[in-house]
Write an enzyme that holds these catalytic residues in place. Structure first.
Site, PDB file in Angstrom:
ATOM      1  N   GLY A  11      -5.746 -11.015   3.587  1.00 17.07           N
ATOM      2  CA  GLY A  11      -6.083  -9.990   4.564  1.00 17.07           C
ATOM      3  C   GLY A  11      -6.083 -10.528   5.983  1.00 17.07           C
ATOM      4  CG  ASP A  33     -10.101  -5.880  -9.845  1.00 17.52           C
ATOM      5  OD1 ASP A  33     -10.992  -5.729  -8.987  1.00 17.52           O
ATOM      6  OD2 ASP A  33      -9.625  -4.932 -10.501  1.00 17.52           O
ATOM      7  CE1 TYR A 115     -15.294  -0.674   4.489  1.00 21.05           C
ATOM      8  CE2 TYR A 115     -16.101  -0.442   6.728  1.00 21.05           C
ATOM      9  CZ  TYR A 115     -15.601  -1.231   5.714  1.00 21.05           C
ATOM     10  OH  TYR A 115     -15.434  -2.576   5.915  1.00 21.05           O
TER      11      TYR A 115
END
Length: 265
Positions: A11, A33, A115
């Site tokens: 990221g 994951d 979020y």
């Protein structure tokens, strides 16, 4: 930095952390994951890290809650199992943004976005699993001139070029921070014995519109092309971060720059 494991390593922030940490760091991408505690535990046992910096998250979509909240709890449990120090990345949007001063660590957490709710839940799960963890709440992350652009920057540039119809909020105030500055500060904080929550944002409190204008001007585009409006009621408005606790733990050369200086460079 040896003995370091970074989640979300591919990221925007994770990549900066990997670069700043050097070849001794181990990076986990989305191929591992975080919702799968068994797989995560195997990866942590194989890496045997001394420090874990957890940056993996999902901004939107039906999987966001499980990745952000349950995944963070799993990371905390896996770090505990191998005796690693955990630094967990959280967000300024755990706050409602309805005040008029910079937010401190002990201000009430009351998110107004989905979020933000996932990040607030993640904080609770991390501290329940690992009370010794350090939670770092940060803000909008940018690259700046000479760096790959963040999603915030790409959006501003697309809007200025007429490629996307966006209205930037005039009254949503944030403590935007440059990604390499944040990465270096996180690595330094990981070497301290601080625990609990700290805030770490840039020293300039800017609106979404002001940030977009900085991005556009630095790229040689016309900021007059940007459209704006006030934030709707379901957005956190005033969320500048009081970062004094984190800054006191850092050497001056690890303090983040203001975004005005970043985009003027």
């Amino acid at each position: 930095m040896s003995g370091l494991l970074i989640t979300g390593a591919s990221g925007f922030l994770g990549s900066a952390l990997m670069a700043a940490a050097g070849p001794g760091a181990v990076g986990l991408t989305s191929a591992t994951d975080v919702r799968d505690l068994a797989a995560l535990s195997v990866a942590f046992a194989d890496a045997a890290p001394a420090v874990v910096i957890h940056t993996a998250y999902r901004q939107h979509g039906p999987e966001a809650a499980a990745i952000n909240a349950d995944g963070a709890g799993n990371v905390a449990r896996a770090a505990q199992a191998v005796g690693a120090r955990l630094v967990h990345l959280s967000s300024d949007v755990v706050f409602p943004g309805d005040g008029d001063r910079a937010l401190r660590e002990d201000d009430p957490v009351r998110p107004v976005t989905e979020y933000g709710a996932t990040k607030a839940a993640a904080e609770r799960l991390v501290l329940a699993a690992d009370p010794g963890a350090l939670l770092v709440r940060t803000s909008l992350i940018v690259g700046g001139p000479g760096h790959a652009p963040s999603p915030h920057e790409r959006l501003a540039l697309a809007a200025a070029r007429g490629e996307q119809d966006v209205q930037f909020f005039t009254d949503e105030i944030r403590s935007a921070i440059q990604v390499d500055d944040l990465a270096r500060a996180l690595l330094a904080l990981a070497e301290t014995d601080a625990r609990g929550v700290v805030h770490l944002g840039g020293p300039d409190a800017v609106s979404r519109l002001q940030l977009a204008e900085l991005v556009v001007v630095a790229a040689g585009l016309d900021p007059a092309a940007l459209r704006s409006r006030p934030a709707p009621p379901d957005r956190p408005r005033h969320c500048p971060l009081d970062s004094r606790r984190a800054l006191a733990l850092l050497a001056p050369d690890r303090h983040p720059r203001g975004v005005r200086a970043v985009f003027a460079s």
